[in-house]
Design a protein around this motif. Structure first.
Motif, mmCIF file in Angstrom:
data_model
loop_
_atom_site.group_PDB
_atom_site.id
_atom_site.type_symbol
_atom_site.label_atom_id
_atom_site.label_comp_id
_atom_site.label_asym_id
_atom_site.label_seq_id
_atom_site.Cartn_x
_atom_site.Cartn_y
_atom_site.Cartn_z
ATOM 1 N N GLY A 7 -4.659 35.643 33.500
ATOM 2 C CA GLY A 7 -2.903 36.094 32.914
ATOM 3 C C GLY A 7 -3.175 36.396 31.803
ATOM 4 O O GLY A 7 -4.164 36.087 30.613
ATOM 5 N N VAL A 8 -2.011 36.907 31.404
ATOM 6 C CA VAL A 8 -1.991 37.468 29.645
ATOM 7 C C VAL A 8 -2.990 36.614 28.092
ATOM 8 O O VAL A 8 -3.400 36.564 27.985
ATOM 9 C CB VAL A 8 -0.870 38.643 30.006
ATOM 10 N N THR A 9 -2.363 34.981 28.771
ATOM 11 C CA THR A 9 -2.049 34.190 27.940
ATOM 12 C C THR A 9 -3.693 33.544 27.628
ATOM 13 O O THR A 9 -4.157 33.200 26.624
ATOM 14 C CB THR A 9 -1.334 32.851 28.017
ATOM 15 N N SER A 10 -4.349 34.167 29.187
ATOM 16 C CA SER A 10 -5.491 33.600 28.734
ATOM 17 C C SER A 10 -6.792 34.359 27.879
ATOM 18 O O SER A 10 -7.806 33.656 27.664
ATOM 19 C CB SER A 10 -6.384 33.176 30.384
ATOM 20 N N SER B 69 -13.279 40.445 31.209
ATOM 21 C CA SER B 69 -11.924 41.035 31.402
ATOM 22 C C SER B 69 -11.067 40.410 31.508
ATOM 23 O O SER B 69 -11.675 39.154 31.262
ATOM 24 C CB SER B 69 -11.885 41.679 32.267
ATOM 25 N N VAL B 70 -9.978 40.201 30.838
ATOM 26 C CA VAL B 70 -8.265 39.677 30.710
ATOM 27 C C VAL B 70 -7.705 40.330 31.669
ATOM 28 O O VAL B 70 -7.334 41.313 31.998
ATOM 29 C CB VAL B 70 -8.072 39.837 29.474
ATOM 30 N N CYS B 71 -6.820 38.984 32.461
ATOM 31 C CA CYS B 71 -5.914 39.642 33.421
ATOM 32 C C CYS B 71 -5.855 40.685 34.508
ATOM 33 O O CYS B 71 -7.318 41.088 35.324
ATOM 34 C CB CYS B 71 -4.714 40.386 32.849
ATOM 35 N N THR B 72 -5.543 41.859 34.574
ATOM 36 C CA THR B 72 -5.703 42.526 35.499
ATOM 37 C C THR B 72 -7.343 43.246 34.875
ATOM 38 O O THR B 72 -7.686 44.968 35.488
ATOM 39 C CB THR B 72 -5.032 43.464 35.924
ATOM 40 N N PRO C 174 -2.039 36.004 38.858
ATOM 41 C CA PRO C 174 -1.780 35.377 40.561
ATOM 42 C C PRO C 174 -0.886 36.378 41.282
ATOM 43 O O PRO C 174 -1.535 36.935 42.198
ATOM 44 C CB PRO C 174 -0.926 33.912 40.420
ATOM 45 N N ASN C 175 -0.612 37.381 40.413
ATOM 46 C CA ASN C 175 0.171 38.722 40.948
ATOM 47 C C ASN C 175 -0.239 39.542 41.330
ATOM 48 O O ASN C 175 -0.886 40.549 42.310
ATOM 49 C CB ASN C 175 1.054 39.154 40.014
ATOM 50 N N LEU D 150 -1.524 42.151 23.945
ATOM 51 C CA LEU D 150 -1.775 40.806 23.768
ATOM 52 C C LEU D 150 -3.577 40.404 24.550
ATOM 53 O O LEU D 150 -4.488 39.764 24.566
ATOM 54 C CB LEU D 150 -0.485 40.253 24.205
ATOM 55 N N ASP D 151 -3.242 41.385 26.365
ATOM 56 C CA ASP D 151 -5.087 40.866 26.629
ATOM 57 C C ASP D 151 -6.207 41.576 25.643
ATOM 58 O O ASP D 151 -7.130 40.724 25.855
ATOM 59 C CB ASP D 151 -4.857 42.258 27.918
#
Length: 185
Positions: free
Chosen positions: A153-156, A101-104, A124-125, A14-15
């Motif tokens: 995170g992923v939904t962003s 970038s998305v998430c990590t 956040p993790n 999903l990212d």
């Protein structure tokens, strides 16, 4: 504009798809006719963290010809930050106007040296993991530092995709894409 969507084993699907869908609609809905993109990887075999397979159309080729790279996150980033082959390949995007970038995925941008002196975000993790690569980590959905744009995170990923649509094509076009996607804000 030429975009490289980066994929790698261990990414979160999903990212990738969340940002890919709205950005590619800039062309498929006839808003930016000269938008081009490739799905780029440094290995031929790519699957997400649950085993879903993806097929890149560019493997191991320099990222220098692109205007923008977009890097998804996923559990795989924790090991890939120490992968010299991936880092060497990712650094070929140094001259790209935008690194996103998305998430990590921000950890990969950071490990490649693209976040030095920048403010960024991630899941956040992974806030603590990201801190060593940038000036500061903030708790925002999207952080735009000019040449580097990071999303939480992923939904962003969808929020980021729509943000990029507005950045490159304006609010009205972003709204048309958002409505076509039936995305509620």
């Amino acid at each position: 504009m030429k975009v490289a969507f980066i994929i790698y084993t261990g990414m979160t699907a999903l990212d990738f798809i969340g940002v890919y869908d709205p950005v590619t609609r800039l062309k498929t809905m006839n808003f930016i006719s000269d938008l081009e993109w490739d799905i780029c990887a440094y290995s031929q075999e790519v699957s997400d963290n649950a085993g879903l397979r993806f097929t890149p159309n560019k493997v191991g080729e320099s990222l220098q010809p692109y205007d923008m790279i977009i890097v998804p996150g996923g559990i795989g980033t924790r090991n890939l930050v120490d992968d010299p082959e991936l880092m060497t390949w990712l650094k070929t995007s140094a001259t790209c106007k935008f690194k996103v970038s998305v998430c990590t995925g921000s950890l990969l941008l950071g490990a490649a040296g693209f976040l030095q002196g920048k403010t960024a975000t991630t899941h956040p993790n992974a806030f603590q993991d990201l801190q060593k690569y940038c000036k500061s980590v903030v708790n925002k959905r999207v952080v735009d530092e000019g040449d580097v744009i990071t999303a939480r995170g992923v939904t962003s990923a969808i929020d980021l995709g729509l943000y990029l649509c507005e950045k490159f094509a304006g609010y009205e076009i972003k709204e048309k894409i958002r409505q076509q996607m039936d995305y509620q804000t």
